[in-house]
Design an enzyme around this catalytic site. Structure first.
Site, PDB file in Angstrom:
ATOM      1  N   SER A 144       0.713  -1.065   0.117  1.00 44.81           N
ATOM      2  CA  SER A 144       0.064   0.111  -0.055  1.00 44.81           C
ATOM      3  C   SER A 144       0.831   1.064   0.047  1.00 44.81           C
ATOM      4  CB  SER A 144      -0.902  -0.034   1.019  1.00 44.81           C
ATOM      5  OG  SER A 144      -0.369  -0.393   2.471  1.00 44.81           O
ATOM      6  N   HIS A 195       1.473   4.712   4.640  1.00 45.63           N
ATOM      7  CA  HIS A 195       0.768   5.295   3.684  1.00 45.63           C
ATOM      8  C   HIS A 195       1.479   6.805   3.418  1.00 45.63           C
ATOM      9  CE1 HIS A 195      -2.976   2.458   4.592  1.00 45.63           C
ATOM     10  NE2 HIS A 195      -1.856   1.862   3.940  1.00 45.63           N
TER      11      HIS A 195
END
Length: 311
Positions: A144, A195
């Site tokens: 991610s 992230h």
């Protein structure tokens, strides 16, 4: 965390269904390779997750640098794999076609490592700012972070679009920031720092020096160019230093505005005149490129006789 053995991996099956719907022939090679690698390592992990995840403690203090390569391509469970790989599927199709496969593969490799490095830096900063050593042991896995970096690239190369983030219409340039906060609120167990690291790496490429550093490291390999901004062959200059290329002059400069038949007739007349004059030029004047117009015009009858003599 480990995958549960002996159960149907619904996320994996749904991912394979999504890939089949798109069609293997419609997925660029590097994107397909990334999907295949992540699926293969999900089914056949190199090591248990606690031995491949990246943290300040494992990566920096214990020097397990191989985790920078292993952590992005391992996933906690089948749904973690599904959401990341579906996102990779669509981002890869858009970006690889624009950036071309070799450069896109280069980006994936650099982003995978650099996202882990930036993640460790962010966690180390939290340790110092909050005076909490537990952040040193926060261990992250999954693709991610790289996907957030690719999202920044996609928004950079496709500006002016609007993204749907959990039902809200958000300008694409802000979408990654909204998703960063929204995902953390909806799923508190996700890695906010991981992230954020991806977003920062993407910004380092689009707004910072990373792209120039990557091109410099690629050196003279001709395939390692940035195809997202191709040469403009209609611009005034392009190409190599000390050898600028100028756009050609207008067609009129070379033809004098003559039709093809008139150009042919003029070429014959010039040839006849040069033969009659022994190749001499008028007033020692250099003739320009293209079609030369003699200073003296002949009558139609003289032209006819000259054509007959020449043939």
């Amino acid at each position: 965390m480990h995958r549960r053995q002996g159960r149907v991996n619904a996320g994996l099956l749904l991912l394979l269904y999504q890939i089949s719907q798109v069609g293997l022939q419609n997925i660029p090679s590097v994107t397909l390779g990334v999907l295949a690698l992540n699926i293969f390592l999900f089914l056949n992990p190199v090591s248990p997750l606690h031995e491949v995840c990246i943290s300040v403690h494992e990566g920096f203090y214990r020097k397990n640098w191989q985790r920078l390569l292993l952590s992005p391509v391992h996933h906690a469970d089948d749904w973690h794999l599904y959401y990341n790989m579906v996102s990779m599927l669509w981002k890869g199709i858009m970006l690889e076609k624009k950036l071309k496969s070799i450069w896109f593969a280069y980006i994936i490799a650099v982003f995978s490592v650099l996202t882990g490095v930036v993640y460790m830096v962010l966690e180390f900063m939290l340790v110092k700012i909050l005076d909490d050593p537990l952040y040193e042991r926060n261990c992250a896995v999954g693709f991610s972070g790289v996907l957030f970096a690719l999202k920044v690239l996609n928004n950079h190369y496709n500006p002016g679009r609007v993204s749907n983030v959990f039902g809200f219409q958000i300008p694409s340039k802000y979408a990654c920031w909204v998703e960063l906060v929204a995902i953390h609120l909806i799923s508190p167990g996700t890695s906010f720092a991981g992230h954020l690291a991806g977003i920062l790496v993407g910004l380092m490429y689009t707004m910072g020096p990373l792209k120039k550093v990557m091109k410099a490291c690629a050196g003279g390999i001709s395939s390692f160019t940035d195809p997202a901004r191709p040469r403009d062959y209609n611009s005034e200059y392009y190409g190599y230093p000390h050898y600028p290329y100028r756009t050609p002059r207008s067609y009129y400069d070379y033809t004098g505005g003559l039709t093809e038949e008139e150009q042919l007739e003029r070429a014959v007349l010039n040839s006849l005149n040069e033969r009659d004059l022994g190749g001499a030029t008028y007033n020692n004047e250099r003739r320009p490129y293209g079609f030369w117009f003699p200073p003296e015009q002949h009558s139609e009858e003289e032209r006819r006789r000259q054509r007959l003599r020449w043939f």
